[in-house]
Design an enzyme around this catalytic site. Structure first.
Site, short mmCIF file in Angstrom:
data_model
loop_
_atom_site.label_atom_id
_atom_site.label_comp_id
_atom_site.label_asym_id
_atom_site.label_seq_id
_atom_site.Cartn_x
_atom_site.Cartn_y
_atom_site.Cartn_z
N ASN A 241 -8.80 -9.98 8.39
CA ASN A 241 -8.19 -10.21 10.27
C ASN A 241 -8.91 -8.18 10.95
O ASN A 241 -9.29 -7.87 10.31
CB ASN A 241 -6.63 -9.16 9.45
CG ASN A 241 -6.41 -9.03 11.45
OD1 ASN A 241 -5.68 -7.90 11.06
ND2 ASN A 241 -6.68 -10.27 12.17
N CYS B 249 1.01 -1.54 10.15
CA CYS B 249 0.96 -0.87 11.87
C CYS B 249 0.73 0.67 11.50
O CYS B 249 1.32 1.07 10.90
CB CYS B 249 2.18 -1.50 11.54
SG CYS B 249 2.83 -1.03 13.96
N LYS C 133 0.10 -7.51 4.29
CA LYS C 133 -0.95 -7.18 5.22
C LYS C 133 -0.79 -5.57 5.44
O LYS C 133 -0.41 -4.89 5.77
CB LYS C 133 -0.92 -8.04 6.37
CG LYS C 133 -1.50 -7.83 7.54
CD LYS C 133 -1.41 -8.18 9.14
CE LYS C 133 -2.13 -8.86 9.29
NZ LYS C 133 -2.10 -7.09 10.31
N GLN D 6 6.86 -12.01 9.35
CA GLN D 6 7.12 -10.30 9.19
C GLN D 6 7.64 -9.05 8.98
O GLN D 6 8.52 -8.87 10.04
CB GLN D 6 6.00 -9.91 9.77
CG GLN D 6 4.92 -8.88 9.11
CD GLN D 6 3.74 -8.38 10.00
OE1 GLN D 6 4.28 -7.17 11.14
NE2 GLN D 6 2.81 -8.14 9.12
N MET E 203 1.92 -9.82 16.55
CA MET E 203 1.70 -9.19 17.35
C MET E 203 2.45 -8.57 18.51
O MET E 203 3.25 -9.59 18.93
CB MET E 203 0.45 -10.10 17.94
CG MET E 203 -0.94 -9.78 17.52
SD MET E 203 -1.96 -10.68 18.70
CE MET E 203 -1.32 -12.23 18.96
#
Length: 334
Positions: A208, A97, A136, A67, A15
């Site tokens: 997620n 993102c 991800k 990440q 995050m």
């Protein structure tokens, strides 16, 4: 470096502005086994920035994954190699993102439309490192149909050797919605992630998005290999206290909330001696006593005093003194 064992039933999401090294150290005191992720770090920053500031972490944070944000295979490979040398346990590629800045750099969620480019990046990273390389992603972006996009993406990227996918079960809208809105507005499609695991049983699939309790995580673990939680543990960190028992088979009692504070103090002193401001560390601790008598006084004292000139760890001790030591003794907020 820790040899990761998959499947990993629980992890805390990367995050931006939240999961820095101070946050991760704090989380690690609450759960010894939950996999932790860094904030997204761009390949440009890894290759050309101040690596100590970007990549340093405490050995106590293991297992911890780096990440990366990027799309150029050679840059991803070089950055992954640096991450492995730095001691990270996993390299994860951000394909989720939706921010404008990320899009302009041709990475993040926009890469859902370029699975072959992602596959080349994954192949380059896997050739460069010995630690796991994972991805991800979202389920789709913009007007792309959800299941065909997700299935095609995973099929192509897994062919390049990626065996672990963490899927945020929302479509990302790259135009018209802010990153904050992209966390709430598109509907969650958990069933698509469940279907992905059913149709690709040989892959490690983690889900997620919107999971707020350990009970909810446990329900999903009947359909997928792992669950990634984000805002819930950040806002109420002690919910992680029961994770080791429930998901990792631990018989070791978790630290109480006050024991977590006590254990943070030497870390705070060490980081402050290196120049870190007290408030940069304590901002991650505000939710520790969430739901208990004295929680508001704890938050207020830290918020009002941690940023003052000359603030010391004594601010944390004084804040903790406002919460009875027997409040919520070893009780996880699940």
């Amino acid at each position: 470096m820790t040899a990761l064992s998959y499947p990993m039933p629980l992890c805390v999401a990367p995050m931006m502005d939240w999961t820095d090294r101070h946050c991760r150290y704090f989380f690690r005191l609450i759960s010894r086994h939950t996999l932790l992720y860094t904030e997204m770090v761009t390949t440009g920053a890894v290759l050309h920035g101040k690596r100590e500031r970007l990549l340093d972490f405490s050995p106590a944070e293991h297992p911890v994954a780096l990440q990366l944000g990027g799309s150029e295979p050679s840059d991803l490979a070089a950055s992954a190699r640096i991450g492995e040398e730095w001691g990270y346990d996993e390299i994860n590629l951000n394909v989720g993102c939706p921010s404008d800045r990320v899009q302009s750099g041709r990475f993040g969620a926009c890469l859902m439309a370029e699975p072959d480019l992602v596959a080349r990046g994954v192949a380059a990273m896997r050739e460069a490192v010995r630690i796991p390389v994972t991805v991800k992603s979202r389920i789709a972006i913009d007007d792309l149909e959800e299941w065909p996009t997700l299935e095609d993406f995973v099929r192509r990227v897994s062919a390049a050797g990626c065996t672990r996918f963490i899927v945020h079960a929302r479509k990302a809208w790259l135009q018209g919605l802010s990153p904050k809105e992209n966390r709430d507005v598109p509907p969650l499609r958990y069933e698509l992630v469940h279907r992905l695991k059913a149709e690709y049983p040989h892959l490690d699939i983690s889900l997620n998005g919107g999971i707020k309790t350990l009970d909810a995580a446990a329900e999903h673990l009947g359909r997928v290999d792992g669950v990634m939680m984000g805002r819930a543990p950040y806002e109420s960190p002690y919910l992680l206290a029961d994770a080791d028992r429930r998901f990792f088979g631990s018989t070791q009692a978790p630290l109480t909330r006050h024991e977590v504070v006590d254990a943070m103090l030497p870390y705070i002193e060490a980081r402050m001696s290196e120049g870190a401001p007290l408030g940069a560390i304590t901002r991650h601790m505000l939710g520790l006593f969430q739901g208990l008598p004295g929680a508001r006084a704890w938050r207020r004292h830290l918020s009002e005093n941690a940023h003052k000139e000359g603030a010391s760890p004594e601010v944390v001790r004084a804040a903790a003194a406002k919460v009875p030591r027997d409040a919520g003794l070893q009780q996880a907020v699940a």
